[in-house]
Design a protein around this motif. Structure first.
Motif, PDB file in Angstrom:
ATOM      1  N   ASP A 206       5.911  49.549 -63.086  1.00  0.00           N
ATOM      2  CA  ASP A 206       6.566  49.738 -61.789  1.00  0.00           C
ATOM      3  C   ASP A 206       8.064  49.483 -61.872  1.00  0.00           C
ATOM      4  OD1 ASP A 206       4.107  50.318 -60.748  1.00  0.00           O
ATOM      5  OD2 ASP A 206       3.807  48.368 -59.791  1.00  0.00           O
ATOM      6  N   THR A 207       8.460  48.524 -62.713  1.00  0.00           N
ATOM      7  CA  THR A 207       9.867  48.120 -62.779  1.00  0.00           C
ATOM      8  C   THR A 207      10.674  48.938 -63.778  1.00  0.00           C
ATOM      9  OG1 THR A 207       9.224  45.850 -62.229  1.00  0.00           O
ATOM     10  CG2 THR A 207      11.427  46.165 -63.154  1.00  0.00           C
ATOM     11  N   HIS A 208      10.087  49.200 -64.933  1.00  0.00           N
ATOM     12  CA  HIS A 208      10.839  49.827 -66.014  1.00  0.00           C
ATOM     13  C   HIS A 208      10.363  51.229 -66.355  1.00  0.00           C
ATOM     14  CE1 HIS A 208      12.775  45.951 -66.883  1.00  0.00           C
ATOM     15  NE2 HIS A 208      11.568  45.398 -66.747  1.00  0.00           N
ATOM     16  N   GLY A 209       9.243  51.643 -65.816  1.00  0.00           N
ATOM     17  CA  GLY A 209       8.730  52.971 -66.105  1.00  0.00           C
ATOM     18  C   GLY A 209       7.604  52.939 -67.117  1.00  0.00           C
ATOM     19  N   HIS A 210       6.802  53.996 -67.121  1.00  0.00           N
ATOM     20  CA  HIS A 210       5.622  54.025 -67.971  1.00  0.00           C
ATOM     21  C   HIS A 210       5.963  54.145 -69.453  1.00  0.00           C
ATOM     22  CE1 HIS A 210       2.319  54.130 -65.022  1.00  0.00           C
ATOM     23  NE2 HIS A 210       3.232  54.650 -64.216  1.00  0.00           N
ATOM     24  N   ALA A 211       7.130  54.702 -69.776  1.00  0.00           N
ATOM     25  CA  ALA A 211       7.506  54.782 -71.189  1.00  0.00           C
ATOM     26  C   ALA A 211       7.669  53.385 -71.779  1.00  0.00           C
ATOM     27  CB  ALA A 211       8.795  55.583 -71.347  1.00  0.00           C
ATOM     28  N   VAL A 212       8.272  52.487 -71.000  1.00  0.00           N
ATOM     29  CA  VAL A 212       8.430  51.107 -71.456  1.00  0.00           C
ATOM     30  C   VAL A 212       7.074  50.410 -71.493  1.00  0.00           C
ATOM     31  CG1 VAL A 212       9.509  48.874 -70.967  1.00  0.00           C
ATOM     32  CG2 VAL A 212      10.793  50.987 -70.602  1.00  0.00           C
ATOM     33  N   GLY A 213       6.226  50.711 -70.497  1.00  0.00           N
ATOM     34  CA  GLY A 213       4.880  50.147 -70.505  1.00  0.00           C
ATOM     35  C   GLY A 213       4.091  50.584 -71.724  1.00  0.00           C
ATOM     36  N   ASP A 214       4.224  51.854 -72.087  1.00  0.00           N
ATOM     37  CA  ASP A 214       3.548  52.348 -73.281  1.00  0.00           C
ATOM     38  C   ASP A 214       4.065  51.638 -74.528  1.00  0.00           C
ATOM     39  OD1 ASP A 214       2.036  54.058 -71.785  1.00  0.00           O
ATOM     40  OD2 ASP A 214       3.143  55.884 -72.333  1.00  0.00           O
ATOM     41  N   ARG A 215       5.358  51.376 -74.577  1.00  0.00           N
ATOM     42  CA  ARG A 215       5.921  50.674 -75.718  1.00  0.00           C
ATOM     43  C   ARG A 215       5.367  49.258 -75.817  1.00  0.00           C
ATOM     44  NH1 ARG A 215       7.793  52.398 -80.255  1.00  0.00           N
ATOM     45  NH2 ARG A 215       8.991  53.964 -79.155  1.00  0.00           N
ATOM     46  N   LEU A 216       5.163  48.620 -74.660  1.00  0.00           N
ATOM     47  CA  LEU A 216       4.563  47.279 -74.665  1.00  0.00           C
ATOM     48  C   LEU A 216       3.131  47.336 -75.197  1.00  0.00           C
ATOM     49  CD1 LEU A 216       4.592  44.273 -73.943  1.00  0.00           C
ATOM     50  CD2 LEU A 216       3.965  44.904 -71.591  1.00  0.00           C
ATOM     51  N   LEU A 217       2.384  48.349 -74.785  1.00  0.00           N
ATOM     52  CA  LEU A 217       1.019  48.505 -75.291  1.00  0.00           C
ATOM     53  C   LEU A 217       1.024  48.722 -76.803  1.00  0.00           C
ATOM     54  CD1 LEU A 217      -0.429  50.834 -72.510  1.00  0.00           C
ATOM     55  CD2 LEU A 217      -1.196  48.512 -72.995  1.00  0.00           C
ATOM     56  N   GLU A 218       1.935  49.552 -77.286  1.00  0.00           N
ATOM     57  CA  GLU A 218       2.033  49.788 -78.731  1.00  0.00           C
ATOM     58  C   GLU A 218       2.385  48.503 -79.468  1.00  0.00           C
ATOM     59  OE1 GLU A 218       3.707  53.804 -80.114  1.00  0.00           O
ATOM     60  OE2 GLU A 218       4.723  53.450 -78.214  1.00  0.00           O
ATOM     61  N   ARG A 219       3.329  47.762 -78.908  1.00  0.00           N
ATOM     62  CA  ARG A 219       3.761  46.520 -79.568  1.00  0.00           C
ATOM     63  C   ARG A 219       2.620  45.516 -79.624  1.00  0.00           C
ATOM     64  NH1 ARG A 219       5.144  43.679 -82.980  1.00  0.00           N
ATOM     65  NH2 ARG A 219       6.904  42.262 -83.043  1.00  0.00           N
ATOM     66  N   PHE A 220       1.878  45.399 -78.526  1.00  0.00           N
ATOM     67  CA  PHE A 220       0.758  44.465 -78.545  1.00  0.00           C
ATOM     68  C   PHE A 220      -0.319  44.950 -79.514  1.00  0.00           C
ATOM     69  CE2 PHE A 220      -3.411  43.013 -77.053  1.00  0.00           C
ATOM     70  CZ  PHE A 220      -3.233  41.653 -77.248  1.00  0.00           C
ATOM     71  N   GLY A 221      -0.523  46.257 -79.585  1.00  0.00           N
ATOM     72  CA  GLY A 221      -1.480  46.785 -80.548  1.00  0.00           C
ATOM     73  C   GLY A 221      -1.124  46.383 -81.971  1.00  0.00           C
ATOM     74  N   SER A 222       0.166  46.367 -82.300  1.00  0.00           N
ATOM     75  CA  SER A 222       0.602  45.934 -83.624  1.00  0.00           C
ATOM     76  C   SER A 222       0.321  44.451 -83.839  1.00  0.00           C
ATOM     77  CB  SER A 222       2.098  46.209 -83.808  1.00  0.00           C
ATOM     78  OG  SER A 222       2.369  47.587 -83.767  1.00  0.00           O
ATOM     79  N   VAL A 223       0.574  43.646 -82.798  1.00  0.00           N
ATOM     80  CA  VAL A 223       0.291  42.213 -82.894  1.00  0.00           C
ATOM     81  C   VAL A 223      -1.202  41.978 -83.097  1.00  0.00           C
ATOM     82  CG1 VAL A 223       0.316  40.039 -81.600  1.00  0.00           C
ATOM     83  CG2 VAL A 223       2.310  41.540 -81.550  1.00  0.00           C
ATOM     84  N   LEU A 224      -2.027  42.718 -82.362  1.00  0.00           N
ATOM     85  CA  LEU A 224      -3.477  42.573 -82.502  1.00  0.00           C
ATOM     86  C   LEU A 224      -3.923  42.950 -83.909  1.00  0.00           C
ATOM     87  CD1 LEU A 224      -6.191  42.034 -81.007  1.00  0.00           C
ATOM     88  CD2 LEU A 224      -6.268  44.482 -80.532  1.00  0.00           C
ATOM     89  N   SER A 225      -3.365  44.027 -84.455  1.00  0.00           N
ATOM     90  CA  SER A 225      -3.717  44.446 -85.802  1.00  0.00           C
ATOM     91  C   SER A 225      -3.335  43.377 -86.814  1.00  0.00           C
ATOM     92  CB  SER A 225      -3.008  45.767 -86.136  1.00  0.00           C
ATOM     93  OG  SER A 225      -3.290  46.175 -87.462  1.00  0.00           O
ATOM     94  N   ARG A 226      -2.157  42.804 -86.639  1.00  0.00           N
ATOM     95  CA  ARG A 226      -1.688  41.767 -87.567  1.00  0.00           C
ATOM     96  C   ARG A 226      -2.574  40.527 -87.511  1.00  0.00           C
ATOM     97  NH1 ARG A 226       4.369  39.016 -87.789  1.00  0.00           N
ATOM     98  NH2 ARG A 226       3.828  37.347 -89.243  1.00  0.00           N
ATOM     99  N   CYS A 227      -2.909  40.084 -86.324  1.00  0.00           N
ATOM    100  CA  CYS A 227      -3.762  38.900 -86.195  1.00  0.00           C
ATOM    101  C   CYS A 227      -5.168  39.192 -86.717  1.00  0.00           C
ATOM    102  CB  CYS A 227      -3.820  38.444 -84.742  1.00  0.00           C
ATOM    103  SG  CYS A 227      -2.270  37.739 -84.114  1.00  0.00           S
TER     104      CYS A 227
END
Length: 400
Positions: A231-252
Motif C-alpha cells: 500500500d505504501t511503496h507499491g507491489h513491485a517493492v512488495g514483490d522484492r520483499l517476498l524475493e528477499r525473504f525467499g532467499s533468507v528462507l533458502s539460506r536458513c
C-alpha cells in the motif's frame, strides 16, 4: 589477453554453447569456454537450488583434482557456507546494477570456504562470477588457476563478469525448453518450490514416517507487513520483499539436510524436513525469525512449527501436520511473537488445531472443514482466505 583476444573468447564461448545438444554438453561448453577465455586450468558451473538451500555443481571441467568428477551427482555445498550468492544479489545488484565477480587466492588470510578449497586441491587462485537470470541469482561460474600460474587480476574479474553474462544468456535460452515442467512445481516470483511440490513431498514424507519412524517437521511462516509495504511503496517493492525473504528462507533451510523451502502463496512460506530432529528445526526457525526481523521494510515473520518429534499425538495424514503448523503460526501471529511457536510445546496449539468445527476459539485453519463461517474474531483478529493465494494451485489439502 588483449581486447581482440577477449572478443574472440566471447564469440568462442557463445558458439560452443550454441552447438550443445544436451544439458551436460551445454554445461561443459560453458565451463571450458570460460576456462579458456580466462586462461585458467579448471572451471566449474554451479546452480543455486533455492528450494534446497544449496549450490549444486553441474560440471567440473579442465584439470580436475583427485576425487572431482566431471558430472558429479551429489557435489553440493550449503549456501550458508557460501553466503555471497544470497547476500550480494540484494544488497548490491537489486537496484539494477550488474553483478561483480571477485578473486580469491590460496594465500588469503581469511580462510573462506573457497580459500580452503583452493588449498585442499592444490590450486593457486580463483575468480567467482555470479550468474544472474531475470534479476535473480541463478548460480555461479568458477574458474581457477594452478599454483604455477599468475593470480587473477581485477581486470580478469571484470572479464569474468562478461563471460558470466554470456553464459546467462545461453542458460535463458535453454531454460525456455524446461519452462512448462518447472512452473508445475516452482513459485515464479521467488524461485522456491510451490504448494503443489510441498503437497507431493509431504505425502511421501508421511509415508516414510509411518514406515520407519523418520521425523517429519513442517515450519510455516507468514511474512508480516506485506500489505503495508504494498500500500505504501507499491507491489513491485512488495514483490522484492517476498524475493528477499525467499532467499533468507533458502539460506536458513540449507542448515537442515534435504529441507524443501517453498512459498505456499501470498505472504506464506514453509520449510519441510525429513530426518532432522525437532530441536534442529526449531533452532533454524529461531534464526529465521531473527533474520526476517532485519529485512528492510519488513516487520518480521509469524512462525509456527509442527514436528513428529514433539508430543503432537498420532499423525494419520499430512493434513493434520499442516493444520498443527498452521495453528502454531496463528498463535505466533496473534501473540506478536518474535520467536516460533511450536506445536506440542505450547499448551494450546494442539487443542486449537484439533478442536471440532464451530468451537468458539477456532479459526479456519488451512484445509480444515468448517461447519460455520469463521468470524475472524480470534486473537489478533486475522482471517485467512481459504485458498493459498497467488503463486499456488487451487485450494486443496495434502492427500489423506
Amino acid at each position: 589477453m588483449g581486447e581482440d583476444g577477449r572478443l574472440r573468447a566471447v564469440v568462442a564461448l557463445a558458439q560452443r554453447m550454441a552447438a550443445a545438444h544436451t544439458p551436460r554438453e551445454f554445461w561443459r561448453a560453458a565451463a571450458l569456454g570460460a576456462r579458456d577465455g580466462l586462461d585458467g586450468s579448471f572451471a566449474a558451473l554451479s546452480v543455486w537450488e533455492r528450494d534446497h538451500g544449496r549450490l549444486k555443481v553441474l560440471v567440473n571441467a579442465g584439470e580436475r583434482a583427485e576425487g572431482e568428477e566431471e558430472f558429479p551427482d551429489a557435489e553440493t555445498y550449503p549456501v550458508h557456507q557460501y553466503p555471497e550468492i544470497t547476500e550480494f544479489l540484494h544488497d548490491q545488484w537489486a537496484g539494477g546494477g550488474e553483478p561483480d565477480a571477485w578473486v580469491e587466492t590460496a594465500g588469503d588470510p581469511v580462510p573462506t570456504g573457497r580459500v580452503a578449497g583452493l588449498r585442499r586441491r592444490g590450486r593457486g587462485c580463483c575468480v567467482v562470477a555470479p550468474i544472474v537470470l531475470h534479476g535473480r541469482a541463478w548460480g555461479e561460474l568458477y574458474v581457477a588457476r594452478s599454483l604455477q600460474q599468475k593470480p587473477f587480476t581485477r581486470a580478469d574479474a571484470g572479464f569474468a563478469t562478461v563471460l558470466a553474462a554470456v553464459v546467462a544468456s545461453g542458460i535463458a535460452q535453454a531454460e525456455r525448453l524446461e519452462e512448462v515442467r518447472k512452473l508445475a512445481f516452482t513459485d515464479p516470483l521467488t524461485g522456491l518450490a510451490n504448494r503443489r511440490a510441498v503437497d507431493t513431498r509431504l505425502d511421501e514424507a508421511i509415508e516414510r514416517h509411518h514406515a520407519d519412524g523418520s521425523v517429519v517437521s513442517l515450519l510455516v511462516c507468514d511474512l508480516n507487513g506485506l500489505k503495508r509495504v504494498n500500500d505504501t511503496h507499491g507491489h513491485a517493492v512488495g514483490d522484492r520483499l517476498l524475493e528477499r525473504f525467499g532467499s533468507v528462507l533458502s539460506r536458513c533451510g540449507a542448515k537442515l539436510p534435504g529441507a524443501l523451502a517453498a512459498r505456499l502463496g501470498g505472504d506464506e512460506f514453509c520449510l519441510l524436513t525429513v530426518g532432522p530432529t525437532a530441536d534442529e528445526v526449531v533452532a533454524v526457525a529461531e534464526e529465521l525469525c531473527v533474520r526476517a526481523a532485519e529485512l528492510e521494510l519488513g516487520e518480521g515473520v509469524a512462525c509456527g512449527v509442527a514436528s513428529t518429534g514433539d508430543p503432537i499425538g498420532p499423525l494419520g495424514s499430512a493434513r493434520r501436520l499442516f493444520r498443527l503448523a498452521d495453528a502454531a503460526q496463528y498463535r505466533a501471529k496473534a501473540g506478536r511473537s518474535a520467536k516460533p511457536v511450536v506445536a506440542g510445546r505450547d499448551g494450546t496449539v494442539v487443542r486449537l488445531a484439533d478442536a471440532p468445527p464451530g468451537s468458539r476459539d477456532r479459526r479456519r485453519f488451512r484445509d480444515a472443514p468448517v461447519a460455520e463461517p469463521p468470524d475472524g474474531g480470534g486473537p489478533g483478529g486475522r482471517e485467512r482466505s481459504p485458498g493459498p493465494g497467488p503463486g499456488g494451485p487451487e485450494p486443496g489439502a495434502p492427500g489423506e
